[in-house]
Scaffold this active site. Sequence first.
Site, PDB file in Angstrom:
ATOM      1  N   ARG A 233      16.189  -1.755  -2.992  1.00 14.27           N
ATOM      2  CA  ARG A 233      14.911  -2.130  -3.611  1.00 14.27           C
ATOM      3  C   ARG A 233      15.116  -2.272  -5.110  1.00 14.27           C
ATOM      4  NH1 ARG A 233      10.672  -0.471  -0.305  1.00 14.27           N
ATOM      5  NH2 ARG A 233       9.450  -1.933  -1.541  1.00 14.27           N
TER       6      ARG A 233
ATOM      7  N   PRO B 103       0.828  -1.216   0.000  1.00 10.92           N
ATOM      8  CA  PRO B 103       0.000   0.000   0.000  1.00 10.92           C
ATOM      9  C   PRO B 103       0.860   1.264   0.000  1.00 10.92           C
ATOM     10  CG  PRO B 103      -0.598  -1.476   1.809  1.00 10.92           C
ATOM     11  CD  PRO B 103       0.674  -1.993   1.223  1.00 10.92           C
ATOM     12  N   GLU B 104       0.611   2.106  -0.957  1.00  3.81           N
ATOM     13  CA  GLU B 104       1.230   3.427  -0.994  1.00  3.81           C
ATOM     14  C   GLU B 104       0.084   4.436  -0.940  1.00  3.81           C
ATOM     15  OE1 GLU B 104       4.298   3.823  -4.035  1.00  3.81           O
ATOM     16  OE2 GLU B 104       4.763   1.704  -3.923  1.00  3.81           O
TER      17      GLU B 104
ATOM     18  N   LYS C 174       1.059   7.618   3.744  1.00  6.77           N
ATOM     19  CA  LYS C 174       0.538   6.251   3.758  1.00  6.77           C
ATOM     20  C   LYS C 174      -0.134   5.914   5.084  1.00  6.77           C
ATOM     21  CE  LYS C 174       4.842   4.875   1.497  1.00  6.77           C
ATOM     22  NZ  LYS C 174       5.932   3.892   1.548  1.00  6.77           N
TER      23      LYS C 174
END
Length: 264
Positions: free
Chosen positions: A250, A2-3, A59
């Site tokens: 990442r 979730p962003e 967020k």
Amino acid sequence: MPELPEVEAARRRLSRKGLNREIRDAALCTPEIAEATARKHLEKALTGSRFTAVKRHGKVLFLCIGDGPWLVIHFGMTGEVALYEAPEDRPRHARLIIDFADGGHVAFDNPRKLGRLELTEDPSAHIEQQDLGPDALEIGRAAFARVVRGPRGMVKPALMDQKKIAGIGNEYSDEILFRAGLRPKADRGALSEDQLDALHDQMRKVLGAAADLRERGAALPDSWLMAHREKGARCPRCGGAVKHCKVSGRTAWFCPACQDTPDP
Ligand SMILES: [Zn+2]
């Protein structure tokens, strides 16, 4: 993960369907995801009360319980808020389950238990304590340019730094950079005014459009790079091979042809 768009979609759904319904019962089924105060007081604070307001910053989601405190939801890697009517629709990894007196339910679903529930008297104070920057949909052009430009360094981690701008994570930063024609490793210290403006514009467009799609439960369109973040995928714009690289631990995806800023 979730962003901002997923959390914004949850905010809109809760705002439409989760407010001002009497809470008959609340169960914190996985106490370890709540910090100490919430673990102790959350069920009691919820039972017999109702949610009166919902806010989002980056967020993070805030739900006002009666006239306070606020329940703070940090989603972690996999969380979502599910509103449902039939008990059998309860999500499998529901960590907090709230039963409304009218028969409906809301649950915080968090498969990997990386989310966190807290209580706060004041969302603004919580945002300050967490040292979060301005919300990505609120930050103006000039402030955006100030925090993104800076000393030498890669642009992608700057977009993802919650202390600079709150709301963007690994996936949406790839989309924003793709649309702005910048590589993830582009030197943020060398960005021109035009590039910063393009980045700001695309950030707003991507996050706004994604929130609308997520709210409707729709998938992201095929024309988005985000739908092609995998080995062997082709760029939705030029058809070339999509590449990936490591940025701050990442995996970043990009199209070397469409994103042609040279790597530093
Ligand atoms: Zn391309």
